[in-house]
Design a protein around this motif. Structure first.
Motif, PDB file in Angstrom:
ATOM      1  N   TYR A   4       0.846  -1.198   0.000  1.00 48.06           N
ATOM      2  CA  TYR A   4       0.000   0.000   0.000  1.00 48.06           C
ATOM      3  C   TYR A   4       0.878   1.243   0.000  1.00 48.06           C
ATOM      4  O   TYR A   4       2.007   1.226   0.499  1.00 48.06           O
ATOM      5  CB  TYR A   4      -0.912   0.013   1.238  1.00 48.06           C
ATOM      6  CG  TYR A   4      -1.952  -1.082   1.203  1.00 48.06           C
ATOM      7  CD1 TYR A   4      -3.189  -0.855   0.625  1.00 48.06           C
ATOM      8  CD2 TYR A   4      -1.679  -2.336   1.728  1.00 48.06           C
ATOM      9  CE1 TYR A   4      -4.141  -1.856   0.566  1.00 48.06           C
ATOM     10  CE2 TYR A   4      -2.626  -3.344   1.681  1.00 48.06           C
ATOM     11  CZ  TYR A   4      -3.857  -3.095   1.092  1.00 48.06           C
ATOM     12  OH  TYR A   4      -4.793  -4.089   1.039  1.00 48.06           O
ATOM     13  N   ASP A  37      -2.379  -7.267   7.581  1.00 49.09           N
ATOM     14  CA  ASP A  37      -3.785  -7.442   7.219  1.00 49.09           C
ATOM     15  C   ASP A  37      -4.737  -6.887   8.287  1.00 49.09           C
ATOM     16  O   ASP A  37      -5.796  -6.369   7.957  1.00 49.09           O
ATOM     17  CB  ASP A  37      -4.088  -8.923   6.970  1.00 49.09           C
ATOM     18  CG  ASP A  37      -3.335  -9.455   5.751  1.00 49.09           C
ATOM     19  OD1 ASP A  37      -3.030  -8.647   4.842  1.00 49.09           O
ATOM     20  OD2 ASP A  37      -3.057 -10.667   5.710  1.00 49.09           O
ATOM     21  N   GLU A  39      -4.469  -4.265   9.981  1.00 46.89           N
ATOM     22  CA  GLU A  39      -4.498  -2.801   9.964  1.00 46.89           C
ATOM     23  C   GLU A  39      -5.101  -2.217   8.683  1.00 46.89           C
ATOM     24  O   GLU A  39      -5.461  -1.048   8.653  1.00 46.89           O
ATOM     25  CB  GLU A  39      -3.077  -2.249  10.112  1.00 46.89           C
ATOM     26  CG  GLU A  39      -2.423  -2.581  11.425  1.00 46.89           C
ATOM     27  CD  GLU A  39      -3.024  -1.788  12.567  1.00 46.89           C
ATOM     28  OE1 GLU A  39      -3.315  -0.598  12.392  1.00 46.89           O
ATOM     29  OE2 GLU A  39      -3.214  -2.386  13.643  1.00 46.89           O
ATOM     30  N   VAL A  40      -5.221  -3.005   7.626  1.00 44.84           N
ATOM     31  CA  VAL A  40      -5.603  -2.498   6.307  1.00 44.84           C
ATOM     32  C   VAL A  40      -6.947  -1.781   6.317  1.00 44.84           C
ATOM     33  O   VAL A  40      -7.056  -0.633   5.885  1.00 44.84           O
ATOM     34  CB  VAL A  40      -5.589  -3.628   5.252  1.00 44.84           C
ATOM     35  CG1 VAL A  40      -6.181  -3.151   3.935  1.00 44.84           C
ATOM     36  CG2 VAL A  40      -4.165  -4.115   5.031  1.00 44.84           C
ATOM     37  N   ASP A  41      -8.002  -2.423   6.795  1.00 40.02           N
ATOM     38  CA  ASP A  41      -9.334  -1.813   6.775  1.00 40.02           C
ATOM     39  C   ASP A  41      -9.365  -0.489   7.537  1.00 40.02           C
ATOM     40  O   ASP A  41      -9.938   0.495   7.067  1.00 40.02           O
ATOM     41  CB  ASP A  41     -10.380  -2.771   7.360  1.00 40.02           C
ATOM     42  CG  ASP A  41     -10.700  -3.929   6.423  1.00 40.02           C
ATOM     43  OD1 ASP A  41     -10.471  -3.789   5.200  1.00 40.02           O
ATOM     44  OD2 ASP A  41     -11.173  -4.969   6.913  1.00 40.02           O
ATOM     45  N   ARG A  42      -8.780  -0.476   8.709  1.00 42.50           N
ATOM     46  CA  ARG A  42      -8.778   0.735   9.529  1.00 42.50           C
ATOM     47  C   ARG A  42      -8.056   1.875   8.826  1.00 42.50           C
ATOM     48  O   ARG A  42      -8.544   3.001   8.774  1.00 42.50           O
ATOM     49  CB  ARG A  42      -8.113   0.449  10.880  1.00 42.50           C
ATOM     50  CG  ARG A  42      -8.042   1.647  11.807  1.00 42.50           C
ATOM     51  CD  ARG A  42      -7.339   1.299  13.106  1.00 42.50           C
ATOM     52  NE  ARG A  42      -5.932   1.030  12.946  1.00 42.50           N
ATOM     53  CZ  ARG A  42      -4.991   1.977  12.896  1.00 42.50           C
ATOM     54  NH1 ARG A  42      -5.313   3.240  12.980  1.00 42.50           N
ATOM     55  NH2 ARG A  42      -3.723   1.650  12.759  1.00 42.50           N
ATOM     56  N   ILE A  44      -7.429   2.247   5.569  1.00 42.17           N
ATOM     57  CA  ILE A  44      -8.143   2.673   4.352  1.00 42.17           C
ATOM     58  C   ILE A  44      -9.319   3.566   4.733  1.00 42.17           C
ATOM     59  O   ILE A  44      -9.531   4.624   4.128  1.00 42.17           O
ATOM     60  CB  ILE A  44      -8.595   1.464   3.511  1.00 42.17           C
ATOM     61  CG1 ILE A  44      -7.368   0.837   2.846  1.00 42.17           C
ATOM     62  CG2 ILE A  44      -9.619   1.882   2.456  1.00 42.17           C
ATOM     63  CD1 ILE A  44      -7.662  -0.408   2.046  1.00 42.17           C
ATOM     64  N   ARG A  45     -10.095   3.174   5.751  1.00 44.04           N
ATOM     65  CA  ARG A  45     -11.231   3.994   6.198  1.00 44.04           C
ATOM     66  C   ARG A  45     -10.763   5.366   6.674  1.00 44.04           C
ATOM     67  O   ARG A  45     -11.443   6.372   6.480  1.00 44.04           O
ATOM     68  CB  ARG A  45     -11.997   3.296   7.315  1.00 44.04           C
ATOM     69  CG  ARG A  45     -12.974   2.260   6.836  1.00 44.04           C
ATOM     70  CD  ARG A  45     -13.927   1.826   7.948  1.00 44.04           C
ATOM     71  NE  ARG A  45     -13.296   1.565   9.229  1.00 44.04           N
ATOM     72  CZ  ARG A  45     -12.886   0.368   9.643  1.00 44.04           C
ATOM     73  NH1 ARG A  45     -13.052  -0.691   8.883  1.00 44.04           N
ATOM     74  NH2 ARG A  45     -12.323   0.223  10.816  1.00 44.04           N
ATOM     75  N   GLU A  50      -3.593   3.702   0.411  1.00 42.18           N
ATOM     76  CA  GLU A  50      -4.327   3.283  -0.781  1.00 42.18           C
ATOM     77  C   GLU A  50      -3.529   2.139  -1.416  1.00 42.18           C
ATOM     78  O   GLU A  50      -2.319   2.028  -1.183  1.00 42.18           O
ATOM     79  CB  GLU A  50      -4.484   4.432  -1.767  1.00 42.18           C
ATOM     80  CG  GLU A  50      -3.178   4.904  -2.379  1.00 42.18           C
ATOM     81  CD  GLU A  50      -3.348   6.089  -3.311  1.00 42.18           C
ATOM     82  OE1 GLU A  50      -4.439   6.665  -3.378  1.00 42.18           O
ATOM     83  OE2 GLU A  50      -2.362   6.431  -3.968  1.00 42.18           O
TER      84      GLU A  50
END
Length: 144
Positions: A4, A37, A39-42, A44-45, A50
Motif C-alpha cells: 500500500y 492485514d 491494519e488495512v481496513d482501519r 483505508i477507512r 491506498e
C-alpha cells in the motif's frame, strides 16, 4: 501482506509485541509499504493508505501545487477634477510611498514580533481584539 502507498503525512507502524519495549517505524507520505492485514481496513477507512498500484484523486491533488493569493485586489477610487494631476488625469497611485497601497500591510516574516502579525491580521480583516488574543503561531495558522 499486500503493498500500500501511504497517503497520510506519516504512519507509525508498531513493530513490538505487547509486553516488549516500544519499537516502531515511521513511514512518510508516498512510501510503498507492506501493511499487516489486521491494519488495512482501519487505515483505508481513515484515508491513510491506498493500494500501491492505484493513484487516487486525493493523492494526486496532494502532490499538485496550490496557488495562494497573497494580495488583495487593488482599490479603485474616483477622483474629482480638482484633485487630479496637472494634466487632469488620475495617476491611480494610492501608495503611501513605501511600495504598499494604503491600508495594506506586507506579510511579516515568520519570526517577526507578534505585534507585526496582529497589524497584518487586522489589515486582512480580522478583528483587532481577536487577533491580539492569539499568539504568533495561531495568527500564522489563521492567516494561512
Amino acid at each position: 501482506m499486500a503493498k500500500y502507498r501511504i497517503v497520510a503525512e506519516s504512519w507509525d507502524e508498531i513493530l513490538s509485541k505487547p509486553g516488549e519495549p516500544l519499537n516502531y517505524t515511521r513511514h512518510r507520505k508516498g512510501t510503498v509499504v507492506e501493511v499487516p492485514d489486521a491494519e488495512v481496513d482501519r487505515l483505508i477507512r481513515a484515508g491513510a493508505i491506498e493500494p500501491a498500484g492505484r493513484t487516487s484523486a486525493r493523492s494526486s491533488a496532494a502532490k499538485a501545487p496550490t496557488k495562494v493569493a497573497t494580495k488583495a485586489p487593488a482599490k479603485t477610487t474616483k477622483v474629482a477634477a480638482d484633485d487630479s494631476g496637472a494634466d487632469g488625469e488620475d495617476s491611480g497611485d494610492e501608495s503611501t510611498g513605501d511600495g504598499q497601497p494604503d491600508g495594506e500591510v506586507e506579510r511579516p516574516k515568520r519570526t517577526a514580533p507578534v505585534e507585526d502579525w496582529v497589524e497584518y491580521a487586522v489589515s486582512k480583516g480580522l478583528a483587532r481584539d481577536y487577533a491580539s488574543a492569539l499568539d504568533r503561531d495561531a495568527l500564522i495558522a489563521e492567516l494561512s
